[in-house]
Design an enzyme around this catalytic site. Sequence first.
Site, mmCIF file in Angstrom:
data_model
loop_
_atom_site.group_PDB
_atom_site.id
_atom_site.type_symbol
_atom_site.label_atom_id
_atom_site.label_comp_id
_atom_site.label_asym_id
_atom_site.label_seq_id
_atom_site.Cartn_x
_atom_site.Cartn_y
_atom_site.Cartn_z
ATOM 1 N N ASP A 84 -3.258 6.105 11.988
ATOM 2 C CA ASP A 84 -1.988 6.028 10.623
ATOM 3 C C ASP A 84 -0.976 6.608 10.524
ATOM 4 O OD1 ASP A 84 -0.713 5.288 8.505
ATOM 5 O OD2 ASP A 84 -2.590 5.447 6.788
ATOM 6 N N SER A 130 0.843 -1.799 0.195
ATOM 7 C CA SER A 130 -0.396 -0.014 -0.040
ATOM 8 C C SER A 130 0.639 1.483 -0.127
ATOM 9 C CB SER A 130 -0.672 0.072 1.151
ATOM 10 O OG SER A 130 0.132 0.227 1.702
ATOM 11 N N HIS A 164 1.137 5.452 6.625
ATOM 12 C CA HIS A 164 1.111 5.840 5.383
ATOM 13 C C HIS A 164 1.166 7.590 5.201
ATOM 14 C CE1 HIS A 164 -1.379 1.884 4.959
ATOM 15 N NE2 HIS A 164 -0.644 2.063 3.904
#
Length: 537
Positions: A502, A249, A505
């Site tokens: 998160d 990802s 990312h």
Amino acid sequence: MAFGSPRNSILAAAGFPRKVSTVAIAIGGLASFFVFGLLLRLSYPNSSSVSGIFYGIGNPEQVHVPLSLSNHTVKILQKSSDINAFDKNLTSDSSSGSPVVVSKNIQPPDFDSDRKLETPLTKEKEDMVSSDITKKTDVQSGEGETNETKAEDTPSASSPPHDDSETASVEPECDLYQGSWFYDPGGPLYTNNSCPVLTQMQNCQGNGRPDKGYENWRWKPSQCDLPRFDARKFLELMKGKTLAFIGDSVARNQMESMLCLLWQVETPVNRGSRKMQRWYFKSSSVMIARIWSSWLVHQFNEKFDYAPEGVTKLKLDLPDERIMEAIPKFDVVVLSSGHWFAKQSVYILKDEIVGGQLWWPDKSKPMKVNNVDAFGISVETILKSMATHPNYNGLTIVRTFSPDHYEGGAWNTGGSCTGKEEPILPGKLVKNGFTEIMHEKQATGYNLAVEKVAENLKLKLKLMDITEAFGYRHDGHPGPYRSPDPNKITKRGPDGRPPPQDCLHWCMPGPVDTWNEMVLELIRRDKEGRKRKSSST
């Protein structure tokens, strides 16, 4: 005669009697000399240097150069004849951290904004300056006509104001990965509203993040400058070619950043399928693609030996067949992996179970391979396989392990990056043991692959070593701003526990855009290297 006495005494002392006509000629020549000198003085009342006249800059101006850039500035200017005059006007107060002040008729390029000359110039003088800069850059980088974008290729009105068309490229020998972060008030090249393809979880502003400063920090290598991303230059260099992001990802994160940067000059056509995302830029026939591959090696779920069905098995010595099938179509590949080795999986080498992550049924037997070792082996496997593929001779870029910033715990045990609004200060970085060992194993796998296929003349592998630099960017993650839900929790609860977030990312726009500036520079270097090689044979 008006000059009688002085003339007679001079001629007598010389001992050379002359005729009147000869004397008249001598006096006329002397008078002409004085008149010429007077006219020259009136034409140039200031003692400007030839260089000052050439650049068309009149009065001395002050140029502020950050201390961290002063050595590089002097290094570049040493290549011109004005370095001595420049040195006399160079002052620095290193103890106070004040900026270097340069007072000079010639204004050097502003290295903090892509070597773009700040002083407005006429078209004629702009051509002169561009020619001079191009010659200097050609000496440094060996680059030819493509090193500078031509004046007629300047961005259109719809392009961002700082998508500079005269961005100089950095020297080939410069290390891109040692440097520091600096604040660029110009801001990013796109916004979350000008890019329709970014994943909502990385749309930090759209999800309500209140601060924006994290968007403005740019990377400055110690020995050179990393140019701001130039979308037109990228499309020119990649004309008729395909760039593929392959991996997890985080690879998607980087691919979307690339699309956002390119989207500002051209809207691509979506030609993707379930197997592969593909975006096509018609003007240059450039394709941007992405293939999902969590581990980059062969995986399956069927029962194997004593590993039951349903647990992911990884054959560490076999590449992901989907990658090998697709790469003949690619000219540049950027690989991203590592984080999935923290997930449950079984490791197989030479058809033998040698280890596992979150799975090892017989605790009495030691594992031969743990998850960090498995990561290193997987990197070696995929690179050797790509380098020896009979139908692939593209440039392979290994982007090193992307650091996360879960402080106070892991992603599922209360780790947090909430409230981080600026990069970590130099010297204040606390090393992350897991990140360091993953980076080490990845670099080892890369080096082993290079050694084992060194005889392969078509091998083109590059290690894009971003791990340490991005360890400082704890401010660049979405944190709790992962969705546009107006009722989401963004603060710690009464018990002090942070909300789900998160910290792996990267926000877009944000630090991840720097990766694509580096990719563009590596592509440029590769192209110039091939041009030099072909011209020498």
